[in-house]
Design a protein around this motif. Structure first.
Motif, PDB file in Angstrom:
ATOM      1  N   MET A   1      20.450  40.471  19.451  1.00 17.74           N
ATOM      2  CA  MET A   1      20.857  41.543  20.330  1.00 17.74           C
ATOM      3  C   MET A   1      22.304  41.909  20.002  1.00 17.74           C
ATOM      4  SD  MET A   1      20.494  41.612  24.384  1.00 17.74           S
ATOM      5  CE  MET A   1      22.032  41.526  25.213  1.00 17.74           C
ATOM      6  N   THR A   2      22.532  43.173  19.727  1.00 14.51           N
ATOM      7  CA  THR A   2      23.875  43.611  19.385  1.00 14.51           C
ATOM      8  C   THR A   2      24.454  44.424  20.526  1.00 14.51           C
ATOM      9  OG1 THR A   2      23.033  45.596  18.306  1.00 14.51           O
ATOM     10  CG2 THR A   2      23.392  43.663  16.911  1.00 14.51           C
ATOM     11  N   LYS A   3      25.746  44.307  20.670  1.00  8.53           N
ATOM     12  CA  LYS A   3      26.454  45.079  21.679  1.00  8.53           C
ATOM     13  C   LYS A   3      27.120  46.249  20.982  1.00  8.53           C
ATOM     14  CE  LYS A   3      27.583  41.228  24.652  1.00  8.53           C
ATOM     15  NZ  LYS A   3      28.654  40.455  25.238  1.00  8.53           N
ATOM     16  N   GLY A   4      27.424  47.259  21.758  1.00  5.87           N
ATOM     17  CA  GLY A   4      28.186  48.366  21.201  1.00  5.87           C
ATOM     18  C   GLY A   4      27.311  49.543  20.821  1.00  5.87           C
ATOM     19  N   GLU A  25      35.977  43.485  14.346  1.00  2.55           N
ATOM     20  CA  GLU A  25      35.870  43.583  15.794  1.00  2.55           C
ATOM     21  C   GLU A  25      34.631  42.854  16.301  1.00  2.55           C
ATOM     22  OE1 GLU A  25      37.046  44.247  19.521  1.00  2.55           O
ATOM     23  OE2 GLU A  25      38.211  44.739  17.748  1.00  2.55           O
ATOM     24  N   ALA A  26      33.517  42.973  15.582  1.00  2.00           N
ATOM     25  CA  ALA A  26      32.280  42.281  15.975  1.00  2.00           C
ATOM     26  C   ALA A  26      32.465  40.767  15.895  1.00  2.00           C
ATOM     27  CB  ALA A  26      31.123  42.739  15.098  1.00  2.00           C
ATOM     28  N   ALA A  27      33.120  40.287  14.836  1.00  2.00           N
ATOM     29  CA  ALA A  27      33.365  38.850  14.688  1.00  2.00           C
ATOM     30  C   ALA A  27      34.289  38.354  15.793  1.00  2.00           C
ATOM     31  CB  ALA A  27      33.965  38.564  13.313  1.00  2.00           C
ATOM     32  N   LYS A  28      35.307  39.139  16.110  1.00  2.00           N
ATOM     33  CA  LYS A  28      36.235  38.767  17.179  1.00  2.00           C
ATOM     34  C   LYS A  28      35.501  38.665  18.513  1.00  2.00           C
ATOM     35  CE  LYS A  28      39.732  41.254  19.453  1.00  2.00           C
ATOM     36  NZ  LYS A  28      40.779  42.253  19.398  1.00  2.00           N
ATOM     37  N   GLN A  29      34.602  39.607  18.767  1.00  2.00           N
ATOM     38  CA  GLN A  29      33.853  39.600  20.017  1.00  2.00           C
ATOM     39  C   GLN A  29      32.918  38.397  20.083  1.00  2.00           C
ATOM     40  OE1 GLN A  29      34.498  41.778  22.596  1.00  2.00           O
ATOM     41  NE2 GLN A  29      33.338  40.221  23.671  1.00  2.00           N
ATOM     42  N   ARG A  30      32.298  38.040  18.954  1.00  2.00           N
ATOM     43  CA  ARG A  30      31.428  36.860  18.934  1.00  2.00           C
ATOM     44  C   ARG A  30      32.226  35.602  19.253  1.00  2.00           C
ATOM     45  NH1 ARG A  30      29.277  39.448  14.369  1.00  2.00           N
ATOM     46  NH2 ARG A  30      30.480  38.106  12.988  1.00  2.00           N
ATOM     47  N   LEU A  31      33.433  35.478  18.688  1.00  2.00           N
ATOM     48  CA  LEU A  31      34.282  34.310  18.966  1.00  2.00           C
ATOM     49  C   LEU A  31      34.703  34.258  20.431  1.00  2.00           C
ATOM     50  CD1 LEU A  31      36.554  34.168  15.809  1.00  2.00           C
ATOM     51  CD2 LEU A  31      34.872  32.489  16.526  1.00  2.00           C
ATOM     52  N   LEU A  32      35.050  35.405  20.985  1.00  2.00           N
ATOM     53  CA  LEU A  32      35.433  35.451  22.396  1.00  2.00           C
ATOM     54  C   LEU A  32      34.258  35.080  23.300  1.00  2.00           C
ATOM     55  CD1 LEU A  32      37.647  38.670  22.447  1.00  2.00           C
ATOM     56  CD2 LEU A  32      38.404  36.307  22.768  1.00  2.00           C
ATOM     57  N   ASP A  33      33.058  35.564  22.954  1.00  3.37           N
ATOM     58  CA  ASP A  33      31.867  35.228  23.731  1.00  3.37           C
ATOM     59  C   ASP A  33      31.571  33.734  23.649  1.00  3.37           C
ATOM     60  OD1 ASP A  33      31.583  37.893  24.428  1.00  3.37           O
ATOM     61  OD2 ASP A  33      30.017  38.292  22.933  1.00  3.37           O
ATOM     62  N   LEU A  34      31.715  33.160  22.463  1.00  2.75           N
ATOM     63  CA  LEU A  34      31.482  31.728  22.279  1.00  2.75           C
ATOM     64  C   LEU A  34      32.497  30.908  23.069  1.00  2.75           C
ATOM     65  CD1 LEU A  34      29.933  29.465  20.813  1.00  2.75           C
ATOM     66  CD2 LEU A  34      31.562  29.705  18.950  1.00  2.75           C
TER      67      LEU A  34
END
Length: 62
Positions: A1-4, A25-34
């Protein structure tokens, strides 16, 4: 599931720099979610184990 936002046919083609920025930006968001998922909330008590105490008040096994 992708956001954005998803890309549409009417969108102009993305440059290499724009693609790299989107991937970053996608990688940064994945790290923040984790990090958010692994974070221990301050208001949640953490489970503790009872520490066995000997007759003289010290911990056993020392």
């Amino acid at each position: 599931m992708t956001k954005g936002r998803t890309r549409r046919e009417s969108d102009p083609p993305l440059s290499g720099t724009a693609i790299q920025a989107a991937e970053h930006e996608a990688a940064k968001q994945r790290l923040l979610d984790l990090a958010e998922a692994e974070r221990t909330r301050v208001d949640m008590p953490t489970p503790t184990e009872a520490v066995p105490v000997g007759r003289r008040g010290g911990r056993k096994g020392r």
